[in-house]
Design an enzyme around this catalytic site. Structure first.
Site, PDB file in Angstrom:
ATOM      1  N   SER A   1       0.831  -1.198   0.000  1.00 42.44           N
ATOM      2  CA  SER A   1       0.000   0.000   0.000  1.00 42.44           C
ATOM      3  C   SER A   1       0.877   1.265   0.000  1.00 42.44           C
ATOM      4  O   SER A   1       1.691   1.443  -0.905  1.00 42.44           O
ATOM      5  CB  SER A   1      -0.960  -0.038   1.193  1.00 42.44           C
ATOM      6  OG  SER A   1      -2.027   0.860   1.013  1.00 42.44           O
TER       7      SER A   1
ATOM      8  N   ASP B   1      -9.548  -6.135  -4.477  1.00 39.07           N
ATOM      9  CA  ASP B   1      -9.099  -4.949  -3.737  1.00 39.07           C
ATOM     10  C   ASP B   1     -10.087  -3.796  -3.953  1.00 39.07           C
ATOM     11  O   ASP B   1     -10.308  -3.367  -5.085  1.00 39.07           O
ATOM     12  CB  ASP B   1      -7.703  -4.540  -4.215  1.00 39.07           C
ATOM     13  CG  ASP B   1      -7.039  -3.506  -3.311  1.00 39.07           C
ATOM     14  OD1 ASP B   1      -7.755  -2.780  -2.596  1.00 39.07           O
ATOM     15  OD2 ASP B   1      -5.802  -3.428  -3.320  1.00 39.07           O
TER      16      ASP B   1
ATOM     17  N   HIS C   1      -7.575  -5.855  -0.240  1.00 39.89           N
ATOM     18  CA  HIS C   1      -6.396  -5.001  -0.107  1.00 39.89           C
ATOM     19  C   HIS C   1      -5.431  -5.510   0.963  1.00 39.89           C
ATOM     20  O   HIS C   1      -4.222  -5.343   0.837  1.00 39.89           O
ATOM     21  CB  HIS C   1      -6.849  -3.572   0.231  1.00 39.89           C
ATOM     22  CG  HIS C   1      -5.730  -2.571   0.249  1.00 39.89           C
ATOM     23  ND1 HIS C   1      -5.033  -2.218  -0.886  1.00 39.89           N
ATOM     24  CD2 HIS C   1      -5.189  -1.845   1.272  1.00 39.89           C
ATOM     25  CE1 HIS C   1      -4.112  -1.319  -0.574  1.00 39.89           C
ATOM     26  NE2 HIS C   1      -4.183  -1.084   0.719  1.00 39.89           N
TER      27      HIS C   1
END
Length: 337
Positions: free
Chosen positions: A148, A278, A306
């Site tokens: 991320s 995601d 995610h």
């Protein structure tokens, strides 16, 4: 039953009851303390040791296991509002003789937080480089992993400090434009239009908002007790003001597409892992990276959101190990040729 025997049972029962009552009280009254104990226990169980490193007046907090050897060390960069312990679920499935380093990102957990610091993606990459030099991790090129926000930083780091790394793993990284808006991006647009940008879905302030965030980040539906949700919120609330400042910094024009702007400079062999479902960062970003980075290996995980590290830790660990083994095999073949 005589009196002595009765007293013995009372004492034994009381001794057993004390830790049970303490646990129940912690769970009901101080769930955040229980969460901290949980991470402390797993660090110890997995052999991860916490250390600090200083660069001038700046302090980095990190955990590590193993020592540098013939195989590359692995440095892991966590995502927005997380901390070094988020990697424990993957550490569990990695060999104990691998040298692993998990660092708290700038401003997070035990690493220095300063209003004067540069929290842009390039600013964070510079800080991580300082950390790497502090602990002399770049004596030999290492394998860099980021997820991320940490994936955005890792990609920029690989582009700006190519001599430091031998290979790269990006797990659903931020910093890429997308032709398809994710659920999270749509929520942000709605909040901007209604001028309620203070209600960022990734910065929960109540157990209900925490539950919503978990649903947003995960495809797998975890059944989390209300007390644990409260504990997770209690741990985060003191840091929410910083998280808001950081979030606005990394979605600013300076950082929003940092990985996209730097991906053509990445020369190290790169592995991309992304959850197909995601809802935070659309999976189409994987093809963007594959088209720009030479020798890019892409893995799309079915039935995964995610939070790849939490949802599919064993699979993620195996993919990283397989990628490193492949690179080692290719390197040996080149030497023998």
């Amino acid at each position: 039953m005589d009196l002595d025997m009765l007293n013995m049972f009372v004492i034994a029962g009381g001794t057993l009851a004390i830790p049970i009552l303490a646990f129940v009280a912690s769970f009901l009254l101080w769930p955040s303390a229980l969460i901290r104990i949980y991470y402390w226990y797993w660090r110890r169980a997995l052999g991860m040791q916490v250390r600090y490193a200083n660069y001038e007046d700046y302090q980095f907090c990190y955990s590590y296991r193993g020592r540098p050897g013939y195989r590359p060390s692995i440095l892991m960069l966590h995502g927005f509002s997380a901390h070094k312990d988020m990697w424990l679920s993957i550490v569990k499935f990695l060999p104990k003789n691998l040298h692993l380093v998990c660092v708290d990102m700038p401003g997070h957990e035990g690493t220095t937080r300063s209003d004067l610091d540069d929290y842009s993606i390039s600013g964070q990459a510079k800080r991580i480089h300082q950390f790497v030099e502090c602990i002399k991790l770049n004596r030999k090129p290492f394998h860099l992993v980021g997820t991320s926000m940490g994936g955005n930083v890792a990609g920029v780091y690989a582009a700006q400090y190519p001599e430091d790394i031998c290979s790269l793993t990006l797990i659903c990284p931020a910093g890429l434009p997308s032709t398809t808006d994710s659920k999270f991006i749509k929520q942000l647009r709605e909040l901007q239009e209604s001028k309620r940008i203070d209600r960022i879905p990734l910065i929960p302030s109540t157990p209900e908002e925490m539950a919503d965030m978990l649903k947003l980040c995960s495809y797998v539906r975890f059944k989390v007790p209300q007390q644990i949700l409260q504990g997770l919120v209690d741990v985060r609330i003191p840091h929410n003001e910083f998280y808001r400042k950081l979030f606005l910094e990394i979605v600013d024009e300076k950082s929003r597409h940092s990985l996209h702007e730097n991906m053509s400079k990445i020369k190290a062999p790169t592995q991309v892992i992304w959850g197909k479902q995601d809802q935070v960062l659309d999976v189409s970003g994987a093809s963007v990276l594959a088209g720009a980075i030479p020798d890019c290996h892409v893995y799309i995980l079915e039935n995964c959101g995610h939070s790849v590290v939490v949802e599919r830790p064993r699979k993620t660990a195996n993919l990283i190990l397989e990628f490193l083994a492949l690179l080692h095999s290719i390197d040996n073949n080149k030497k023998q040729a």
